[in-house]
Write a protein that holds these residues in place. Structure first.
Motif, short mmCIF file in Angstrom:
data_model
loop_
_atom_site.label_atom_id
_atom_site.label_comp_id
_atom_site.label_asym_id
_atom_site.label_seq_id
_atom_site.Cartn_x
_atom_site.Cartn_y
_atom_site.Cartn_z
N MET A 1 52.05 61.08 68.33
CA MET A 1 52.94 62.19 68.68
C MET A 1 53.57 62.77 67.43
O MET A 1 53.94 62.04 66.51
CB MET A 1 54.02 61.71 69.65
CG MET A 1 55.09 62.75 69.93
SD MET A 1 56.25 62.26 71.23
CE MET A 1 55.25 62.62 72.68
N ARG A 2 53.71 64.09 67.41
CA ARG A 2 54.43 64.76 66.34
C ARG A 2 55.91 64.41 66.44
O ARG A 2 56.51 64.49 67.50
CB ARG A 2 54.23 66.27 66.47
CG ARG A 2 54.95 67.10 65.44
CD ARG A 2 54.72 68.58 65.73
NE ARG A 2 55.32 69.42 64.73
CZ ARG A 2 56.15 70.43 65.01
NH1 ARG A 2 56.45 70.71 66.27
NH2 ARG A 2 56.67 71.16 64.06
N VAL A 3 56.52 64.03 65.31
CA VAL A 3 57.91 63.58 65.31
C VAL A 3 58.68 64.29 64.20
O VAL A 3 58.41 64.08 63.01
CB VAL A 3 58.01 62.05 65.12
CG1 VAL A 3 59.48 61.61 65.22
CG2 VAL A 3 57.16 61.31 66.14
N LEU A 4 59.65 65.11 64.57
CA LEU A 4 60.52 65.75 63.60
C LEU A 4 61.68 64.81 63.27
O LEU A 4 62.31 64.25 64.16
CB LEU A 4 61.09 67.05 64.17
CG LEU A 4 60.10 68.14 64.57
CD1 LEU A 4 60.85 69.30 65.22
CD2 LEU A 4 59.31 68.62 63.37
N VAL A 5 61.94 64.66 61.97
CA VAL A 5 63.06 63.85 61.51
C VAL A 5 63.97 64.74 60.68
O VAL A 5 63.71 64.99 59.50
CB VAL A 5 62.58 62.63 60.69
CG1 VAL A 5 63.78 61.80 60.22
CG2 VAL A 5 61.61 61.77 61.50
N PRO A 6 65.03 65.28 61.28
CA PRO A 6 65.94 66.15 60.52
C PRO A 6 66.73 65.35 59.48
O PRO A 6 67.19 64.23 59.76
CB PRO A 6 66.88 66.72 61.60
CG PRO A 6 66.16 66.51 62.90
CD PRO A 6 65.38 65.25 62.71
N PHE A 7 66.89 65.94 58.30
CA PHE A 7 67.60 65.24 57.22
C PHE A 7 68.36 66.25 56.38
O PHE A 7 67.77 67.17 55.81
CB PHE A 7 66.61 64.47 56.34
CG PHE A 7 67.26 63.78 55.17
CD1 PHE A 7 68.09 62.68 55.38
CD2 PHE A 7 67.05 64.21 53.88
CE1 PHE A 7 68.70 62.04 54.31
CE2 PHE A 7 67.65 63.56 52.80
CZ PHE A 7 68.48 62.48 53.02
N ASP A 8 69.67 66.09 56.32
CA ASP A 8 70.53 66.94 55.50
C ASP A 8 70.86 66.20 54.21
O ASP A 8 71.68 65.27 54.21
CB ASP A 8 71.81 67.30 56.26
CG ASP A 8 72.67 68.30 55.50
OD1 ASP A 8 72.39 68.56 54.30
OD2 ASP A 8 73.63 68.82 56.08
N GLY A 9 70.20 66.59 53.13
CA GLY A 9 70.41 65.91 51.86
C GLY A 9 71.54 66.47 51.03
O GLY A 9 71.81 65.98 49.93
N ARG A 10 72.24 67.50 51.54
CA ARG A 10 73.29 68.13 50.73
C ARG A 10 74.57 67.31 50.74
O ARG A 10 75.11 66.99 49.68
CB ARG A 10 73.56 69.54 51.26
CG ARG A 10 72.37 70.48 51.12
CD ARG A 10 72.58 71.77 51.89
NE ARG A 10 72.77 71.53 53.33
CZ ARG A 10 72.79 72.50 54.24
NH1 ARG A 10 72.63 73.75 53.86
NH2 ARG A 10 72.95 72.22 55.52
N THR A 11 75.07 66.99 51.90
CA THR A 11 76.30 66.18 52.01
C THR A 11 76.08 65.10 53.07
O THR A 11 76.71 65.12 54.13
CB THR A 11 77.51 67.05 52.40
OG1 THR A 11 77.21 67.77 53.60
CG2 THR A 11 77.86 68.02 51.28
#
Length: 202
Positions: free
Chosen positions: A1-11
């Protein structure tokens, strides 16, 4: 299955500021993310990082610095897709496999406090909304588009690592990169008052 992993590297991990400085929060966040990517792959998922800035992690990366909801909705293409947050360091391949294989047009793994830590979207008209009590909002949105809904009860998927108190869960239930980094940074469990907490030693 396609899996999106959101990641905010700014703060990243901003709510851990009382116990970690900015460089430490960034270091922990990258290890949390990598633990999640490992678990997704081991569960048979095809992880894609949805990041706010370019990063080299050995998987497909889409850079989108808009809000979480806008970025995820833009990435939903109609193909069955899971969304797994990058701070779910307790997630195991078994827990994720249960999520990926659960029946339903929309499958939600609620987080503590009313959030949505992971979900699967199989309905072409469903869109996410991560503001406020998103678990409640996602139930409503599934109903509005006529999607069948299933909720998955999972301690490992319900636990995200974003408050100082969550660090105890990480030390208790994980042997991954993030937990090892915490131990190397001097954090350990404390049970002095009958409740499990963490303390840091130089």
């Amino acid at each position: 299955m396609r899996v999106l992993v959101p990641f905010d590297g700014r703060t990243p991990c901003s709510r851990l500021a009382p116990v970690l400085d900015s460089e430490e929060r960034r270091a922990l966040a990258t290890r949390l993310r990598d633990d999640v990517l490992d678990a997704v792959r081991a569960a048979g998922g095809r992880p894609e990082l949805l990041a706010t800035e370019p990063v080299d992690v050995g998987v497909s990366v889409t850079v989108d610095d808009r809000s979480l909801s806008a970025a995820v909705n833009a990435a939903l293409t109609g193909e069955p897709t899971a969304v797994v947050m990058a701070d779910l360091a307790l997630a195991t391949p078994r827990a994720l496999s249960r999520l990926f294989t659960a029946s339903g047009d929309v499958v939600i793994a609620p987080g503590r406090g009313g959030g949505t830590n992971a979900l699967v979207v199989r309905h072409p008209d469903f869109r996410v909304d991560y503001h406020g009590a998103s678990c409640r909002d996602h139930r409503r949105r599934a109903h509005e588009v006529g999607a069948t809904l299933r909720e998955l009860d999972s301690h490992r998927l319900a636990t995200d690592i974003d408050e100082p108190g969550d660090l105890a869960e990480l030390l208790l239930h994980s042997d991954g990169r993030a937990a090892r980094w915490l131990r190397d940074a001097g954090f350990q469990l404390s049970t002095g008052d009958g409740r499990v907490a963490v303390e840091r030693h130089p």
